[in-house]
Design a protein around this motif. Structure first.
Motif, short mmCIF file in Angstrom:
data_model
loop_
_atom_site.label_atom_id
_atom_site.label_comp_id
_atom_site.label_asym_id
_atom_site.label_seq_id
_atom_site.Cartn_x
_atom_site.Cartn_y
_atom_site.Cartn_z
N CYS A 46 -6.23 0.08 6.89
CA CYS A 46 -5.94 0.67 5.57
C CYS A 46 -7.04 1.68 5.20
O CYS A 46 -8.22 1.34 5.13
N HIS B 79 -2.31 -3.97 4.98
CA HIS B 79 -2.08 -3.55 6.38
C HIS B 79 -3.41 -3.22 7.05
O HIS B 79 -4.31 -2.67 6.42
N CYS C 95 0.85 -1.19 0.00
CA CYS C 95 0.00 0.00 0.00
C CYS C 95 0.89 1.25 0.00
O CYS C 95 2.00 1.24 0.53
#
Ligand code: CO
Length: 213
Positions: A101, A98, A42
């Motif tokens: 997010c 993660h 990300c």
């Protein structure tokens, strides 16, 4: 001092330290790269790929976008994947989502009129949510629902990597790479393994490529 000046100063200090530790460091690293790992993560500023796994320059080829998505029409991602697999011959591909997010959280909300392009990028996550709504909606809090969809999204993207022609061809010809799905915890700094796919994995027939003549 503003941030930019600070970073330029930091860079000089870093380069000087690296050269002090090993006078040949930059001369050697400039020759070529042989990373064994492709990282798909990300864009979130709190998930810096090399830092959280202690990787040095030259060890990881990196692609990052909002919510670590693997989208079959994204030429940026496809170029990175093709180069990593075909030329660099990476042994491992890590898709790292993660918890917490923001991209996943936004995908579970109404579309924002001031974020027209970002809305479209999040559409794939909304589609994934509709497929797995029963598994997500059992959780009472928004935080739990977001984190469940973070895990589901990461696993989906691992499968999406395996749906690409470059990976399927490489599995046939070279017996790799292995694709890993990880989720990183912002609250504890730890990575959790969710899924691992390798050449033995049976890909759903609709995503398989017919043998070429
Ligand atoms: Co994120």
């Amino acid at each position: 001092m503003d941030k930019i000046n600070k970073y330029i100063k930091n860079n000089k200090l870093w380069a000087a330290k690296m050269t002090k530790d090993d006078p040949e460091y930059f001369k050697n690293i400039a020759k070529s790269q042989h990373p064994e790992l492709l990282w798909i993560g990300c864009s979130d500023s709190r998930v810096p790929a090399e830092i959280i796994v202690g990787a040095a320059p030259g060890e990881m080829f990196i692609h990052r976008n909002i919510a670590n998505q693997v989208i079959a029409t994204d030429f940026n991602f496809l170029s990175v994947l093709q180069y990593a697999v075909t030329v660099l011959k990476v042994k491992h591909i890590i898709v790292c989502g993660h918890y917490g997010c923001g991209g996943i959280q936004a995908a579970l909300q109404k579309q924002k009129p001031n974020l027209l392009v970002t809305n479209k990028w999040l559409m794939h996550i909304k589609n994934t949510y509709r497929l797995y709504q029963n598994e997500v909606d059992v959780f009472e809090t928004e935080e739990e629902r977001v984190n469940k969809l973070v895990e589901i999204n990461t696993i989906e993207q691992v499968h999406a990597v395996s749906h690409s022609l470059v990976v399927q061809e490489s599995w046939d010809k070279h017996g790799g790479p292995i694709i890993h799905g990880w989720v990183y915890g912002l609250a504890d700094g730890l990575v959790k393994e969710l899924i691992t796919l390798g050449p033995g994995h049976q890909i759903d027939p609709i995503y398989q490529y017919e043998p070429q003549e």
